[in-house]
Design a protein around this motif. Structure first.
Motif, PDB file in Angstrom:
ATOM      1  N   GLY A 196       5.224   8.703  12.625  1.00  0.00           N
ATOM      2  CA  GLY A 196       4.145   7.729  12.745  1.00  0.00           C
ATOM      3  C   GLY A 196       3.775   7.477  14.201  1.00  0.00           C
ATOM      4  N   THR A 197       2.616   6.912  14.414  1.00  0.00           N
ATOM      5  CA  THR A 197       2.135   6.690  15.790  1.00  0.00           C
ATOM      6  C   THR A 197       1.813   5.230  16.081  1.00  0.00           C
ATOM      7  N   ILE A 198       1.936   4.354  15.084  1.00  0.00           N
ATOM      8  CA  ILE A 198       1.566   2.950  15.256  1.00  0.00           C
ATOM      9  C   ILE A 198       2.825   2.117  15.496  1.00  0.00           C
ATOM     10  N   PHE A 199       2.764   1.203  16.472  1.00  0.00           N
ATOM     11  CA  PHE A 199       3.923   0.398  16.843  1.00  0.00           C
ATOM     12  C   PHE A 199       4.407  -0.427  15.647  1.00  0.00           C
ATOM     13  N   ASN A 200       5.734  -0.553  15.539  1.00  0.00           N
ATOM     14  CA  ASN A 200       6.354  -1.111  14.345  1.00  0.00           C
ATOM     15  C   ASN A 200       7.235  -2.307  14.716  1.00  0.00           C
ATOM     16  N   PRO A 201       6.699  -3.539  14.701  1.00  0.00           N
ATOM     17  CA  PRO A 201       7.470  -4.712  15.130  1.00  0.00           C
ATOM     18  C   PRO A 201       8.614  -5.040  14.170  1.00  0.00           C
TER      19      PRO A 201
ATOM     20  N   GLU B 266      -5.867   0.859  17.822  1.00  0.00           N
ATOM     21  CA  GLU B 266      -5.463   1.400  16.527  1.00  0.00           C
ATOM     22  C   GLU B 266      -3.954   1.584  16.426  1.00  0.00           C
ATOM     23  N   ILE B 267      -3.221   1.546  17.563  1.00  0.00           N
ATOM     24  CA  ILE B 267      -1.780   1.782  17.488  1.00  0.00           C
ATOM     25  C   ILE B 267      -0.948   0.540  17.816  1.00  0.00           C
ATOM     26  N   TRP B 268      -1.594  -0.573  18.161  1.00  0.00           N
ATOM     27  CA  TRP B 268      -0.844  -1.811  18.367  1.00  0.00           C
ATOM     28  C   TRP B 268      -1.751  -2.989  18.045  1.00  0.00           C
ATOM     29  N   ASN B 269      -1.167  -4.123  17.801  1.00  0.00           N
ATOM     30  CA  ASN B 269      -1.955  -5.314  17.474  1.00  0.00           C
ATOM     31  C   ASN B 269      -2.536  -5.883  18.764  1.00  0.00           C
TER      32      ASN B 269
ATOM     33  N   LEU C 231       4.703   3.200  12.233  1.00  0.00           N
ATOM     34  CA  LEU C 231       3.773   3.004  11.121  1.00  0.00           C
ATOM     35  C   LEU C 231       2.708   4.092  11.078  1.00  0.00           C
ATOM     36  N   ASN C 232       2.245   4.373   9.873  1.00  0.00           N
ATOM     37  CA  ASN C 232       1.090   5.230   9.655  1.00  0.00           C
ATOM     38  C   ASN C 232      -0.102   4.353   9.264  1.00  0.00           C
ATOM     39  N   THR C 233      -1.272   4.935   9.220  1.00  0.00           N
ATOM     40  CA  THR C 233      -2.470   4.143   8.935  1.00  0.00           C
ATOM     41  C   THR C 233      -2.440   3.507   7.551  1.00  0.00           C
ATOM     42  N   ASP C 234      -1.676   4.085   6.611  1.00  0.00           N
ATOM     43  CA  ASP C 234      -1.607   3.512   5.275  1.00  0.00           C
ATOM     44  C   ASP C 234      -0.519   2.461   5.152  1.00  0.00           C
TER      45      ASP C 234
ATOM     46  N   SER D  87       0.810  -1.220   0.000  1.00  0.00           N
ATOM     47  CA  SER D  87       0.000   0.000   0.000  1.00  0.00           C
ATOM     48  C   SER D  87       0.841   1.267   0.000  1.00  0.00           C
ATOM     49  N   HIS D  88       2.150   1.145   0.151  1.00  0.00           N
ATOM     50  CA  HIS D  88       2.976   2.334   0.271  1.00  0.00           C
ATOM     51  C   HIS D  88       4.389   2.031  -0.219  1.00  0.00           C
TER      52      HIS D  88
END
Length: 672
Positions: A478-483, A551-554, A468-471, A66-67
């Protein structure tokens, strides 16, 4: 120059009509549908178009991105006349039973514990079926490719087809573009590709396609070395606060200076090898990372005089060389750190236990994790099809001073324990790419190999402190956790970092590392939770569930969690370029755990038992409860949050805790 969006289709497969040729004149076309029905030429065209629409309608998306990954920009459309070495990774047999098979020989309650497989058993069990090979091959031939162009690899795991870009785009209903990295390197990729539904069932991955990682090929004869996992700033790299003015090697200073004696006291590693000739321990480095013998000797003159002049056993993979062209902390820090501590910790008083150095990749091109796996397992090796020429090292390398031989295939016997202090962000790679590589780590586990990876140094953020971002894109805002990956693979042992807290004694409980680096940890976006984790991670989510928005982690509670365990990662004293530096990172934690497990193997081998192999089902079992030092303080901040917090029991900061060698040794000696 027109740059079309990825996902371009020369012909629509969604049922829309093909546009009329611009040369056709309206005056020469039938005016009514009735007239068209009786036109022989139209009937022929109608049948062709109908069959084409029906065929293309059966296509389904196989992989989609997607990106564009961070640091890359879309430059242009790839020339349609250029040649692409397409590789189709075929669906392997029995993959649905992989975890079951691995648990069968790895769980302490299994009657088959320790009955490791031979390489031949692994190759036979997971080889693609005859139906799979035939289905994909016949499809390619039906699409108009001469049978001589469709080549099946010796392992029957891959099918290779050298196709023009135009042919590949038609075949995969996609478009290939050229992407440029901020450092000037280039990469060829698409954003998605499609396969017929009946073919998709038999294909795991197609390369080159949507995949990006940090291995960039040289272009146009450039004299600049290609960027790869071993280059400074790529993946997980140790951090330093500079050189040390005064050297301290006393237990009272372990909160400021970690030396081998501190680690031996922290984890009870008091042991002299008894079966060194039967045992093996491997450290993996990626060129241009390289150790300096003068630094090894400097370290050992201070901490282990018996090792002065001793070198690791070098296993060169794809032209891997201990280079001396480039030096400094960025080029020598990682390898010096890994080898100085690994060699010392497995040799308490002498030099009995040899340490193997897997040096991967030549200087011009470098290598990836797949290149290492090719060399360790001949059934994975992809000579004549498999490795992606736009992300994995492809050999022979015709560049001056390059490795002018075919990809090293099954040349190295895997060590009993293999430690790697490198890693990617999971989002750098597609789920198909990570799944195929992760399965190979499981195969090594079946063969009795313990595979260790460091978990990352940026807390819940990824390498480069990217989130991560939402896309799905990765940015520092970014605000989403990135494993990270391979830490998120359920078939390796992921190691996080702890510290002797400032002002604390070496005998006091450690905390999560919060000096210079933060222990990587979290929940995978690619892999489901393995059975061995369900109890420990389930308890964590039930009792200590984070309050962050899902929304920011699994937050599903069904994904692979990491790290599994941890070890000290702060204030290491390391000799680098003739001076001692203070070093931080899970890069240090991984070889420490590897050293401890190597000594466990030695004790087992000394009494006629087998190596411990894949340890995760064992260490998470009730039988090993209490064998780790629980970490209950500190966190792993990142992505604008405090991250996760270390709590009693397993947590996504320190895992199960740090190893207690005496307790682990007793338990493993009691197992078959």
């Amino acid at each position: 120059m027109r740059i079309a969006s990825c996902g371009y289709f020369p012909y629509s497969y969604k049922g829309s009509r093909r546009r009329a040729s611009p040369q056709a004149s309206p005056d020469h076309r039938p005016s009514t549908l009735e007239e068209m029905r009786f036109t022989p030429v139209f009937l022929h065209l109608f049948m062709l178009l109908s069959s084409g629409v029906a065929a293309q309608a059966s296509y389904i998306p196989h992989e989609t991105r997607s990106h564009i990954p961070a640091g890359w920009i879309l430059a242009r459309r790839y020339e349609t006349s250029e040649l692409l070495p397409l590789r189709f990774g075929l669906k392997q047999s029995n993959m649905d039973r992989l975890e079951e098979m691995l648990n069968d020989i790895s769980h302490p309650e299994s009657p088959n514990y320790g009955n490791h497989w031979t390489p031949a058993q692994v190759a036979k069990t997971f080889a693609p079926s005859h139906e799979t090979v035939t289905t994909v091959r016949n499809w390619l031939i039906k699409e108009g490719f001469d049978a001589k162009r469709v080549k099946v690899s010796a392992t029957r795991g891959w099918i290779q087809l050298n196709a023009t870009v135009e042919e590949a785009e038609r075949l995969l209903k996609t478009q290939y573009n050229v992407y440029t990295h901020q450092d000037g390197e280039q990469h060829i990729a698409s954003n998605s590709y499609y396969l017929p539904k009946h073919v998709s069932l038999h294909v795991e991955i197609v390369t080159p396609s949507i995949h990006f990682d940090s291995v960039l090929r040289k272009r146009g004869g450039s004299s600049v070395p290609a960027k790869k996992i071993g280059l400074p700033g790529v993946g997980i790299t140790p951090k330093t606060t500079g050189t040390i003015k005064s050297l301290w090697d006393e237990l009272k200073n372990c909160d400021q200076f970690i030396t081998p004696i501190c680690l031996r006291v922290l984890y009870g590693l008091v042991y002299e090898p008894l079966a060194a000739s039967k045992n093996s321990f491997g450290i993996v480095e990626y060129t241009p990372q390289a150790y300096l013998q003068s630094d090894l000797d400097m370290f050992n003159r201070n901490f282990s005089t018996a090792l002065v002049g001793k070198s690791p056993k070098l296993v060169s993979i794809d032209g891997g060389i201990v280079q001396t062209i480039q030096s400094g902390f960025d080029y020598n820090g990682e390898s010096n750190l890994d080898l100085q501590y690994a060699m010392n910790l497995v040799n308490m008083f002498g030099d009995k236990q040899e340490v193997t150095l897997y040096q991967v990749g030549d200087i011009p091109q470098g290598a990836s994790f797949n290149n290492l796996l090719d060399a360790l397992d001949g059934s994975y090796c992809t000579f004549q099809g498999g490795d992606d020429p736009f992300q994995d090292g492809i050999y022979p390398d015709d560049y001056p001073n390059g490795y002018h031989h075919p990809t090293d295939c099954g040349i190295a016997k895997p060590a009993n324990v293999i430690s790697t202090s490198y890693g990617y962000n999971e989002a750098d790679l597609s789920p198909f790419y990570t799944a195929r590589q992760c399965a190979e780590y499981a195969k090594l586990g079946l063969m009795g190999v313990t595979v260790i990876y460091s978990s990352g140094d940026n807390g819940v953020a990824g390498n480069g402190d990217l989130c991560l971002n939402t896309d799905g894109s990765q940015t520092d805002s970014g605000t989403i956790f990135n494993p990270g990956f391979p830490s998120s693979c359920p078939y390796i042992t992921s190691v996080g970092a702890t510290q002797v807290n400032p002002g604390a004694k070496v005998t006091d409980p450690e905390g999560a590392c919060e000096q210079v680096i933060y222990s990587g940890g979290g929940f995978s976006n690619h892999f489901p939770m393995p059975d061995y984790q369900k109890k420990a991670v389930g308890n964590y989510l039930k009792i200590h569930r984070p309050t962050y928005s899902p929304e920011i982690w699994n937050a599903t509670g069904t994904s692979r969690a990491f790290p599994d365990i941890s070890a000290n990662g702060a204030n290491y004293v390391v000799a680098v370029d003739g001076k001692f530096s203070r070093v931080f990172g899970t890069s240090a934690s991984a070889p420490v755990v590897g050293s401890i497990l190597t000594m466990v193997n030695d004790a087992r081998l000394a009494i006629g038992k087998k190596p411990i192999g894949f340890i995760n089902p064992t260490i998470y079992s009730d039988f090993f409860s209490g064998a780790f030092n629980d970490i209950t303080s500190g966190g792993n901040q990142g992505c604008g949050t405090p991250g996760f917090t270390a709590v009693p029991g397993w947590d996504p900061v320190s895992g199960l805790g740090t190893p207690s060698f005496p307790k682990l040794l007793v338990r493993w000696l009691l197992l078959p």
